[in-house]
Design a protein around this motif. Structure first.
Motif, short mmCIF file in Angstrom:
data_model
loop_
_atom_site.label_atom_id
_atom_site.label_comp_id
_atom_site.label_asym_id
_atom_site.label_seq_id
_atom_site.Cartn_x
_atom_site.Cartn_y
_atom_site.Cartn_z
N ASN A 72 0.83 -1.22 0.00
CA ASN A 72 0.00 0.00 0.00
C ASN A 72 0.86 1.26 0.00
N LYS A 73 2.11 1.14 0.46
CA LYS A 73 2.95 2.31 0.63
C LYS A 73 4.07 2.41 -0.41
N ARG A 74 4.19 1.38 -1.27
CA ARG A 74 5.21 1.35 -2.31
C ARG A 74 4.58 1.70 -3.65
N THR A 75 5.24 2.54 -4.42
CA THR A 75 4.72 2.90 -5.74
C THR A 75 4.48 1.64 -6.56
N GLY A 76 3.29 1.57 -7.16
CA GLY A 76 2.98 0.42 -8.00
C GLY A 76 1.51 0.05 -7.90
N ALA A 77 1.20 -1.15 -8.38
CA ALA A 77 -0.19 -1.60 -8.47
C ALA A 77 -0.86 -1.70 -7.11
N GLY A 78 -0.15 -2.19 -6.10
CA GLY A 78 -0.74 -2.31 -4.77
C GLY A 78 -1.15 -0.96 -4.19
N GLN A 79 -0.29 0.03 -4.36
CA GLN A 79 -0.60 1.37 -3.87
C GLN A 79 -1.76 1.98 -4.65
N SER B 169 -4.17 0.41 -6.14
CA SER B 169 -5.38 -0.30 -5.73
C SER B 169 -5.88 0.23 -4.39
N TYR B 170 -4.94 0.44 -3.45
CA TYR B 170 -5.33 0.96 -2.14
C TYR B 170 -5.91 2.36 -2.26
N LEU B 171 -5.26 3.23 -3.01
CA LEU B 171 -5.73 4.61 -3.15
C LEU B 171 -7.10 4.66 -3.82
N ALA B 172 -7.35 3.77 -4.79
CA ALA B 172 -8.67 3.72 -5.43
C ALA B 172 -9.73 3.29 -4.43
N LYS B 173 -9.42 2.29 -3.62
CA LYS B 173 -10.37 1.82 -2.60
C LYS B 173 -10.62 2.92 -1.57
N GLN B 174 -9.56 3.60 -1.16
CA GLN B 174 -9.67 4.70 -0.22
C GLN B 174 -10.59 5.79 -0.78
N GLN B 175 -10.43 6.13 -2.05
CA GLN B 175 -11.25 7.16 -2.68
C GLN B 175 -12.72 6.75 -2.71
N ARG B 176 -12.99 5.48 -3.04
CA ARG B 176 -14.38 4.99 -3.04
C ARG B 176 -15.01 5.12 -1.66
N ILE B 177 -14.25 4.79 -0.64
CA ILE B 177 -14.77 4.89 0.73
C ILE B 177 -15.02 6.35 1.09
N MET B 178 -14.09 7.23 0.73
CA MET B 178 -14.24 8.65 1.05
C MET B 178 -15.44 9.27 0.33
N GLU B 179 -15.85 8.70 -0.77
CA GLU B 179 -17.02 9.20 -1.50
C GLU B 179 -18.31 8.54 -1.05
N SER B 180 -18.22 7.63 -0.11
CA SER B 180 -19.39 6.90 0.37
C SER B 180 -19.80 7.42 1.75
N ASP B 181 -20.78 6.74 2.36
CA ASP B 181 -21.19 7.11 3.71
C ASP B 181 -20.56 6.19 4.75
N CYS B 182 -19.48 5.51 4.39
CA CYS B 182 -18.76 4.63 5.31
C CYS B 182 -17.71 5.43 6.09
N ASN B 183 -17.44 4.99 7.29
CA ASN B 183 -16.32 5.52 8.07
C ASN B 183 -15.05 4.84 7.58
N LEU B 184 -13.93 5.52 7.73
CA LEU B 184 -12.64 4.97 7.30
C LEU B 184 -11.66 5.03 8.47
N VAL B 185 -11.09 3.89 8.80
CA VAL B 185 -10.05 3.80 9.83
C VAL B 185 -8.81 3.22 9.15
N GLU B 186 -7.70 3.97 9.21
CA GLU B 186 -6.45 3.53 8.61
C GLU B 186 -5.40 3.42 9.71
#
Length: 142
Positions: free
Chosen positions: A6-13, A15-32
């Motif tokens: 999640n913290k290294r440049t590449g596909a994993g990061q 993917s994480y940032l896309a998931k994070q964005q979807r959560i931030m645009e939803s009505d879900c709480n986010l805990v990281e």
């Protein structure tokens, strides 16, 4: 809980940032929870807010919907006990408290990581001399 990918440049990061964005645009709480000292910080909190904090080794971020501009931050230094974090549930329910230190200790014990990992090996990234001396003293007492 952030992983090295999640913290290294590449596909994993990405993917994480896309998931994070979807959560931030939803009505879900986010805990990281970031218990990794290396890699790029990929938390949802703006970098300028992190820059305002004292130096820390680990950080937990709680962002509650719909208050997306408000971040509850739990920065922790290596020599500090990991915090107790308020975890939001639904709006009708109160928070529950997650004791990160107790949870991590249980994972280490039940996963037998104390037998599998070489805690006396040099850290990557290296610790500053003060923290390295503290770790050495902790290892000698256990």
């Amino acid at each position: 809980i952030l992983s090295p990918s999640n913290k290294r440049t590449g596909a994993g990061q990405q993917s994480y940032l896309a998931k994070q964005q979807r959560i931030m645009e939803s009505d879900c709480n986010l805990v990281e929870i970031d218990l990794l000292r290396s890699g790029t910080r990929t938390l949802s909190v703006p970098q300028w807010k992190l820059d305002e904090l004292d130096t820390f080794s680990y950080i937990t971020c709680v962002n509650r919907s719909p208050s997306r501009n408000r971040f509850e931050l739990y920065p922790t230094k290596l020599q500090q006990r990991l915090p107790r974090v308020s975890i939001p549930l639904s709006q009708e329910d109160g928070d529950v408290v997650l004791d990160l230190q107790t949870a991590l200790e249980r994972v280490v014990e039940e996963g037998r990581y104390d037998k599998r990992l070489k805690y006396d090996a040099p850290c990557d990234p290296p610790l500053d001399p003060h923290d390295q001396a503290w770790v050495k003293a902790k290892l000698e007492t256990h």
